[in-house]
Design a protein around this motif. Sequence first.
Motif, mmCIF file in Angstrom:
data_model
loop_
_atom_site.group_PDB
_atom_site.id
_atom_site.type_symbol
_atom_site.label_atom_id
_atom_site.label_comp_id
_atom_site.label_asym_id
_atom_site.label_seq_id
_atom_site.Cartn_x
_atom_site.Cartn_y
_atom_site.Cartn_z
ATOM 1 N N PRO A 60 117.285 -23.437 19.574
ATOM 2 C CA PRO A 60 118.648 -23.831 19.933
ATOM 3 C C PRO A 60 119.539 -24.066 18.708
ATOM 4 O O PRO A 60 120.750 -23.872 18.782
ATOM 5 C CB PRO A 60 118.469 -25.115 20.747
ATOM 6 C CG PRO A 60 117.104 -25.607 20.421
ATOM 7 C CD PRO A 60 116.292 -24.421 19.986
ATOM 8 N N ALA A 61 118.955 -24.438 17.587
ATOM 9 C CA ALA A 61 119.752 -24.695 16.389
ATOM 10 C C ALA A 61 120.217 -23.401 15.726
ATOM 11 O O ALA A 61 121.271 -23.366 15.092
ATOM 12 C CB ALA A 61 118.952 -25.533 15.390
ATOM 13 N N HIS A 62 119.423 -22.334 15.851
ATOM 14 C CA HIS A 62 119.736 -21.041 15.227
ATOM 15 C C HIS A 62 119.310 -19.925 16.182
ATOM 16 O O HIS A 62 118.289 -19.276 15.965
ATOM 17 C CB HIS A 62 119.002 -20.893 13.893
ATOM 18 C CG HIS A 62 119.235 -22.019 12.961
ATOM 19 N ND1 HIS A 62 120.393 -22.154 12.237
ATOM 20 C CD2 HIS A 62 118.478 -23.090 12.636
ATOM 21 C CE1 HIS A 62 120.338 -23.250 11.511
ATOM 22 N NE2 HIS A 62 119.183 -23.837 11.737
ATOM 23 N N PRO A 63 120.080 -19.679 17.247
ATOM 24 C CA PRO A 63 119.623 -18.728 18.261
ATOM 25 C C PRO A 63 119.578 -17.266 17.815
ATOM 26 O O PRO A 63 118.815 -16.488 18.368
ATOM 27 C CB PRO A 63 120.618 -18.913 19.406
ATOM 28 C CG PRO A 63 121.810 -19.572 18.796
ATOM 29 C CD PRO A 63 121.324 -20.335 17.602
ATOM 30 N N ARG A 64 120.379 -16.899 16.805
ATOM 31 C CA ARG A 64 120.410 -15.497 16.377
ATOM 32 C C ARG A 64 120.486 -15.388 14.870
ATOM 33 O O ARG A 64 121.020 -16.256 14.197
ATOM 34 C CB ARG A 64 121.605 -14.771 16.971
ATOM 35 C CG ARG A 64 121.402 -14.425 18.432
ATOM 36 C CD ARG A 64 122.543 -13.625 18.955
ATOM 37 N NE ARG A 64 122.457 -12.240 18.520
ATOM 38 C CZ ARG A 64 122.674 -11.221 19.305
ATOM 39 N NH1 ARG A 64 122.944 -11.420 20.569
ATOM 40 N NH2 ARG A 64 122.621 -10.000 18.855
ATOM 41 N N ALA A 65 119.938 -14.279 14.387
ATOM 42 C CA ALA A 65 120.082 -13.880 12.983
ATOM 43 C C ALA A 65 120.491 -12.409 13.020
ATOM 44 O O ALA A 65 119.634 -11.532 13.139
ATOM 45 C CB ALA A 65 118.782 -14.087 12.217
#
Length: 163
Positions: free
Chosen positions: A140-145
């Motif tokens: 949830p903190a970094h859903p995509r890169a």
Amino acid sequence: MIRTATPADLDAIVHLHTEARATYYRGHLPEEEYAGPEEVGRSRDGWARAMDRDDATVLCAERDGVLAGIAAHSVRDGVTHLTQLHVAPAHWREGIGTGLHAACVAAWQRDGVLEARLEVFVHNTRAQSFYVAHGWAPDPAHPRAGTHLVLRLAVPAAPHPPR
């Protein structure tokens, strides 16, 4: 059989990696970006570096003496990452991916790792389903890169042997 990769495995690893990536990148990226000579060379260099790093592990799964799957994990910025997990398409649905995943989790348990992360191509729904079935969830903190979803796994405690 699952074992640690050796430099003698490099050609087979690069071939399997390229073949597996083609199954999910085809139709989404130009072929030269996943199977072109420059990309295959970059892949080869990356796998060779991973096998040479103290903070990385590269595993090979064999079936009848032939490389059928590969996995790699490493620590970046203090965080454990499952950086690669590929099974040769001819060996899909034979439990090879599950075996490689279990070997990675067992190593993390031995090392006291509490959480791991990975990135999976947004269009690779086969892999996404595999990871969810093995306990991974969206971060949830970094859903995509970029074009990849970021998933994390709360590494389960190692099972205690029966008394």
